[in-house]
Design an enzyme around this catalytic site. Structure first.
Site, short mmCIF file in Angstrom:
data_model
loop_
_atom_site.label_atom_id
_atom_site.label_comp_id
_atom_site.label_asym_id
_atom_site.label_seq_id
_atom_site.Cartn_x
_atom_site.Cartn_y
_atom_site.Cartn_z
N HIS A 34 26.68 70.35 60.56
CA HIS A 34 26.68 71.80 60.29
C HIS A 34 27.81 72.11 59.33
O HIS A 34 28.51 71.18 58.86
CB HIS A 34 26.80 72.58 61.60
CG HIS A 34 27.94 72.11 62.46
ND1 HIS A 34 29.25 72.32 62.12
CD2 HIS A 34 27.96 71.43 63.63
CE1 HIS A 34 30.04 71.79 63.04
NE2 HIS A 34 29.28 71.25 63.97
N HIS A 37 31.19 70.38 59.81
CA HIS A 37 31.30 69.00 59.31
C HIS A 37 31.42 69.01 57.79
O HIS A 37 32.21 68.26 57.21
CB HIS A 37 30.04 68.20 59.67
CG HIS A 37 29.84 67.96 61.13
ND1 HIS A 37 28.78 68.50 61.83
CD2 HIS A 37 30.55 67.23 62.01
CE1 HIS A 37 28.83 68.09 63.07
NE2 HIS A 37 29.90 67.33 63.23
N LYS A 150 38.57 72.43 66.29
CA LYS A 150 37.83 72.95 67.45
C LYS A 150 38.04 72.03 68.66
O LYS A 150 38.16 72.49 69.78
CB LYS A 150 36.34 73.07 67.16
CG LYS A 150 35.56 73.63 68.34
CD LYS A 150 34.11 73.77 68.05
CE LYS A 150 33.36 72.49 68.24
NZ LYS A 150 33.24 72.08 69.66
N ILE A 177 35.34 76.24 61.83
CA ILE A 177 34.42 77.12 61.08
C ILE A 177 33.57 77.85 62.12
O ILE A 177 33.09 77.25 63.08
CB ILE A 177 33.53 76.30 60.11
CG1 ILE A 177 34.39 75.41 59.19
CG2 ILE A 177 32.62 77.20 59.28
CD1 ILE A 177 35.32 76.13 58.25
N MET A 185 31.40 76.73 65.27
CA MET A 185 30.24 75.89 64.93
C MET A 185 30.32 74.58 65.69
O MET A 185 31.38 73.97 65.80
CB MET A 185 30.22 75.63 63.44
CG MET A 185 29.95 76.89 62.69
SD MET A 185 28.86 76.64 61.33
CE MET A 185 28.73 78.32 60.76
N SER A 186 29.18 74.16 66.21
CA SER A 186 29.09 72.94 66.98
C SER A 186 27.64 72.47 66.94
O SER A 186 26.72 73.29 66.89
CB SER A 186 29.48 73.24 68.44
OG SER A 186 29.02 72.22 69.28
#
Ligand code: PAF
Length: 281
Positions: A34, A37, A150, A177, A185-186
């Site tokens: 995503h 990354h 994160k 992010i 985001m994950s």
């Protein structure tokens, strides 16, 4: 874009880069890429002559079989996203290639920073992360390696690993992010439906709520209120801790720097996030 699947291919490629004196940046991933990354790959591309991205869903770091089975796998889409970068290679090892039987490995003792929070809630998780990252660092020998903030505690464990095994790699922690609503985001977000994505934003809201209380409200009360907010949003809270960023010990009062780490389950999906707070005391 070159893709490699064997250790031999990587070793050969690495020797070539060494002979050419080219700097190598490394972004380890478990795929389902995503924007988070891609921001790591972008930063690695700016700071190195070549970048290697690994995609390997590491079974050793999952403590629940169903979690491993349901982890999203989408290699074709991942490769498509990486094609836009120049000077990039992708390593896609199988499990037997990642963990060959003859590969020596002495586990490092996981100190306190690996035993708290994620360490306590996901037994064996960091042992699995250390094992795979050790093998990847050993094989790829990058100049710099990039990890998302994160996974704050993972980053601390990786720094410890780098020192323990004396890899001498520069470890770069990159900014989290977020989705428009603040949700970090994950790859796991793919398993949330629209309503759950909104619900999951309660984690970010709680982190922002605490930020406003730093230095004003007693720390325990700020924690209690934030925990209630997450639970009232319908999430199942695993932990919410405000800790010292270096030792990860719980803060009993506000200090000049602290980080709030949260793990909560939304619609059966386990999510983590954190925020670093500075305060002038
Ligand atoms: O953060 C991740 O995606 C994984 O824990 C890592 C570092 C790629 C090891 O499998």
């Amino acid at each position: 874009m070159q893709t490699f699947v064997t250790r031999e291919e990587i070793t050969h490629w690495r020797q070539q880069k060494l002979a050419l004196g080219q700097s190598v940046g490394f972004v380890p991933t478990m795929g389902a890429l995503h924007k988070g990354h891609l921001s790591l790959v972008e930063q690695a591309s700016k700071e190195n002559e070549v970048v290697i991205v690994s995609i390997f869903v590491n079974p050793k770091q999952f403590n629940i079989d169903a979690d491993l089975d349901q982890y999203p796998r989408m290699i074709e889409a991942d490769l498509k996203l990486l094609k836009k970068f120049d000077h990039i290679v992708v390593f896609l090892p199988s499990e037997s290639e990642m963990y060959p039987e003859n590969q020596p490995f002495e586990p490092m003792p996981l100190e306190r920073i690996g035993q708290l929070m994620e360490g306590a809630h996901r037994p064996g998780h960091f042992e699995g992360v250390v094992h795979v990252v050790h093998h990847l660092f050993d094989l790829i020998a990058p100049n710099k390696a990039y990890f998302g903030q994160k996974d704050f505690q993972q980053l601390a464990v990786i720094r410890q690993l780098n020192a323990y095994y004396q890899f001498g790699i520069e470890i770069i922690g990159c900014q989290t992010i977020r989705e428009a609503n603040g949700l970090a985001m994950s790859s796991r977000n793919l398993r949330l439906n629209e309503a759950q994505r909104e619900q999951a934003a309660a984690i970010y809201k709680a982190l922002c709520y605490i930020k406003k209380q730093v230095g004003h409200m007693p720390i325990e009360l700020a924690k209690k209120n934030a925990m209630e907010q997450i639970e009232n949003a319908g999430l199942k809270l695993e932990y919410l801790e405000i800790v010292d960023p270096l030792t990860l010990d719980a803060c009993i009062d506000w200090q000049s720097l602290q980080v709030c780490c949260i793990a909560a389950v939304c619609g059966g999906i386990r999510l983590i996030d954190n925020m670093l707070y500075e305060s002038v005391l």
